[in-house]
Structure formats: structure tokens, C-alpha cells
Design an enzyme around this catalytic site. Sequence first.
Site, short mmCIF file in Angstrom:
data_model
loop_
_atom_site.label_atom_id
_atom_site.label_comp_id
_atom_site.label_asym_id
_atom_site.label_seq_id
_atom_site.Cartn_x
_atom_site.Cartn_y
_atom_site.Cartn_z
N ASP A 321 0.85 -1.20 0.00
CA ASP A 321 0.00 0.00 0.00
C ASP A 321 0.89 1.25 0.00
O ASP A 321 2.08 1.19 0.32
CB ASP A 321 -0.93 -0.03 1.22
CG ASP A 321 -2.11 0.92 1.09
OD1 ASP A 321 -2.16 1.67 0.11
OD2 ASP A 321 -2.98 0.91 1.98
N GLU A 515 -9.74 7.57 5.42
CA GLU A 515 -8.61 6.96 6.14
C GLU A 515 -8.47 7.55 7.55
O GLU A 515 -9.46 7.89 8.19
CB GLU A 515 -7.33 7.09 5.30
CG GLU A 515 -7.50 6.41 3.94
CD GLU A 515 -6.22 6.20 3.18
OE1 GLU A 515 -5.18 5.92 3.78
OE2 GLU A 515 -6.27 6.30 1.93
#
Length: 625
Positions: A321, A515
Site C-alpha cells: 500500500d 482513512e
Amino acid sequence: MPRLSGHTRMYLILAGICIVIFVSVLSAYLPSRTLLPPPENPRYLDPELSTAERVEDLLSHMTLEEKIGQMALVEKNSVRTEGDLARYGIGALLSGAGGKPEENSVAGWSDMVVRFTEASRSSRLKIPILYGVDANHGHSNVPGATIFPHFIGLGAAGDVALVEAVASATRAELIGTGISWSFSPTLDLPEDIRWGRTYEAFSDDPTLAGTLGAAYVRGLQGSGAHIAVLATPKHYIGAGAMRLNTSSNENFSIDQGTTPPDETKLRAVYLPPFRAAVDAGALSVMAGLNSWGTAKLSTSSYLLTDVLKGELGFEGFIVSDWYGVYEIPGGEYRAAVTAINAGIDMVMLPFDYRPFVRNVRRAVTRGEITESRIDDAVRRILRAKFALGLFERAAPLQEEGTVGSLEHRTLARRAVSESLVLLKDDGVLPLSASAQHVRVAGSAAHNIGRQAGAWTVEWQGIDGNWLPGATSILDGLREVLGDDVQIEFSETGTFPADTQAEVGIAVVGEPPYAEGWGDNNRPELSAADLEAIERLHAVSERVVVVLVTGRPLFITDQLENWDALVVAWLPGSEGAGVADVLTGARPFTGKLPLPWPSEVSQLPIENGVTRDGTAVLFPRGYGLR
Ligand code: BGC
């Protein structure tokens, strides 16, 4: 041979040393393959051969640098020149959320992807790039695309065929702009609603997440001879169980935090959804930014190589990621070595690819990464590229008129209706056919940015009415109720006090967030929304509260004042889907995809069991009909 003086000999020796150093530094910086001719007999370009044969043939022609280039995933704004794609043999590009083309339109996206793809195909070996985006709820980077409910809403709908249809519509919209790769579905199982990514997940139930995740993979990848759009189940693994105040990012409290390592839970809870997605044909998986105990996930050869590739038999590639590899301590060189040896095949760098290529090459020269590990990684990446038929796509596949089509919007509207969960109703719903006067209030009633949530054109979303082609919940109510019903709207709930509406509908909830920026120690309604509900109540006989939210909110103290409560999650562009159900045109069928806590002391909740042992406000699966 003339005799040389001692000085001249010394100068010559020094000059020789300098030349050797210069050449080796130069060769370390310049990719040597630029000098190589294309292979004479490129059998890998023959579509009649099997994928395995093509992969092996291509691999046999590749230099070490070309292999390392394939392992690089670069953010498109970090590409110095398009020529670098061929020069470094870059494997893949991504538009990080908000990474849009100069002209943010369907044509702008296609042109950009075509340009980059052509640039990659001009390399010696003509290997096309993968182009990846986060199509988390439709092709949501593109203004005018259909925005489906975020996954938590699809989890509430719990309808396998619906999820497959949503994914296949998303596939068509992605293909409409030439994109071959999506970083979805999310298979995290959120245990703590304080986490800012709760809404990206289907459910905290591994079986539901696995069933819907597999359906999504099938829908996105399609059933043709080639995969149409590559799916990426994420974030492997255990990210939904990160604990509060463990984040490695000083701005966050949960996101990028620590998952307590638990072997029993790994097998019983975290792995099953990934197993289902791999069995459904996923050929890429994204490793999470979380830590498993004391170490970042990307360092775990046990979880990546032994479990995912070994036990689950995953034949695709593992992508790290965003910048995650470099969060491994020890500097960029050591981080890359550790992650690749642990099993990361493609590194989402996402910025400077040149040091990456140098570092990995140095590591191979020093024997710190074996060539066979590099070959394994590249084999996996090429396998996906051949499975996608990328070498045969003359230009990226494009379909006209699919982005934001009426057909997709109709599907999205149905998805919204199916995702609504009715948590309380004292006989107000559906709105009676005789209701003549309805008042609507709240921050999310006429705010498409709120109903779409984040990952919509911009990473953090945009509050307000700006998304082309979308319908707000208020406009949906107007459309469905028609001209015969008087509808008044005031965001703050300010209405004439001398009349009472038969029903007040308060559409309230969270502003968009993504997030760790959405980590919140106590998710609840804002004071402004609570006041709007109160004002609305004072001028309406009954009040229905509709929550537009990415997660359960703490409402324990307010619930008894409300006559009905509906959870709409983050429904996306088709607000009329909410009106369809409120008016009874469609039934309530959604169920809570995760438990709804009554107090913070209950968090985290593991498989329905609260931390303090008390009962939740509503259990997973709850939903009135
Ligand atoms: C997120 C991923 C996403 C990636 C690329 C990261 O910040 O954690 O879920 O796929 O960015 O946009």
C-alpha cells in the site's frame, strides 16, 4: 614502448581507477537495457500460447533491470517524463485518490491512460502498464460517473447478485476510460467504529464479507476469456482489528495501527474473506499498512508468503500500500529488501522509482535478494497482465457512453433502496399516501458531497452540491412525492412556527472523510444537526431521522425522541433511492452489517462481544421490515 616517468605512471593508474569508477557509477544509474535490441523471436507475443508459456518466454528475455521495473507501482504525477515508462520498464501506474488528469472528464481520463499505455508499449519488450485506481464505490474519481453506495451500504443490502451487478457496472465505467485495475474490494472487518475506514468495508462478519467480496471480484473481472478489470482484495490482513492509539502515524489514532497477532482469529476470522476472493479469481492482493504485533505487515514472510501464497494457493501478485514499504525501519534500501523478501511483489512506491531500481539491483548483486525471488514476483505480475489480455489490447478497451449511464444510475438507485436499514418506527413509515405537507431539514438533506462521502473525485470527498448528474435526497423526495405534496426545506430546521407539517424528515450525519483523517474518538451527530432535528420536531407532528453516515453513531440519548430512524449509510449519487423506500415504493430490506454500540466503553466489538460485556443498542443483522 617509451619509458614513462613515475609521475606519469601514477597519473595513468589514477585515471584508470577514475574511469572504472565512472563507468560503474554510470551503469548503476543508467538502465543498460536501453542498449539492447528487441528479442528476435518474441514468442510471448503469440496469443495462441498458454499464459504459462508466454510468461516464461517473456521472463527469459528480460534483463534484471527490466524485471525490477515491473515491480514498481508509481503515482502518475511522479512520472518525470513519459519516456521513463519504457526506459525503466515501469510495471504499473496509479492515480492515487484525487490523482486526476488535467481535464477531469471521461475524455481526459481515457486520453491520459492511452498516452501512458502507449508510452509503456514503446519499450524494447512492449510490456503494457497496468493502470490502477480506487474504484471503491463506482468509478468515483470521474465527475459524472455513477456513485454507488459505499461498501458498508452494500453489506447492509447483503444481496450477492446486487453486489455482482454493481461491480460489473463499475467495470464498464472503468473500461469506459481505459482503466484495467481497481484497488477494491475492501475485505477489512471493522471492530471499532472509531476507525475512519469503517464504511469502506462490507461488514465485520467474515462470511458476509467473503461472499460479497467474491461476488465483487467476479463482477469486476467479468466472465470473458480475459479478465476485464483486475480486482484487488485489501487490506491483507487483520486491518479491521487495529487497536485505538496504536497508529504509527502521529495524526491518526487507529488507522495504520496495530492488529494484535492472534493465530486462531487469523484463521477463523481474517483469512476466510481473502480465501473467498482468491477462489473467485483475484490475481492481486494489497497488503495493509497495519502492523501485525510489533512488525509492519509488509515484513511478514509468514503472512505474505507462507499463508497467502502457500496455504491459500494465491498465484497473483501482492502489492504493497501507499508508501507502506518505506515505513519499515532501516532506510529505503533495507525496507525494499525486507518487503520483497517477505513476499511483496509490486511496491506502491509511489514516488521516486529511480532509487528503487538502484536499490533492488544492488541487493540482487549483493545476494540480499535472490534472482529467483525477483523472477517469482515478475512471473506473478506478468501472469496478471496476460490474464487481462493487455498485450492484445490494441488500445486500452474503451466503451462509449457507459460512464454515468441511466442503466447504471437505475441500478445504483436500487442499491440505495436495498441498503437502507430501519432501526425504529413508531408507525410513521412508509409516509402515508395522505401526507400533504412534509418538512425536510438537516446537513445531509441537500448535500451530495455528504451522501457520496470520501473517495469521490477527491480523496477526502467534497462537502456540498457539486457532483454532476447526481440527485440529492431532498430532490429525490421531491421527485418521488410529486407536486401534490408540499415539501419545505431548511437545513437548520427553521420553519414557520404557526403550522405543523404532518411529517418532518431530518437527514443528518457525517461530513466526508477518508482513512485516518476520519478516526474519531466518539462519532456522533453535530450540535447543528441535533438542533435542526429539535427545531423540525417543534413544527412537525412526527419526525423521521435519516442518518447519512459511514458508521454507527452514538445516538443512545436521542433515540427515544425520534418517531422513526433510518440508516442510509453513504448512498452515493442516487438520493432518490432513499425516497423510494421512505414513501413505500420499495420495502425496507436492509440489515445492520455490524453491531451498533450504545457507548464507547463497548469498543472494540469482536464478533458481537463488547469490550465491557454490555449489550449493544442494535446487534448485527437487526433491521425492521
Ligand atoms: C490506501 C489504499 C489505496 C491506496 C491507493 C492508500 O492510502 O490505504 O486503500 O488503495 O492509497 O490510493
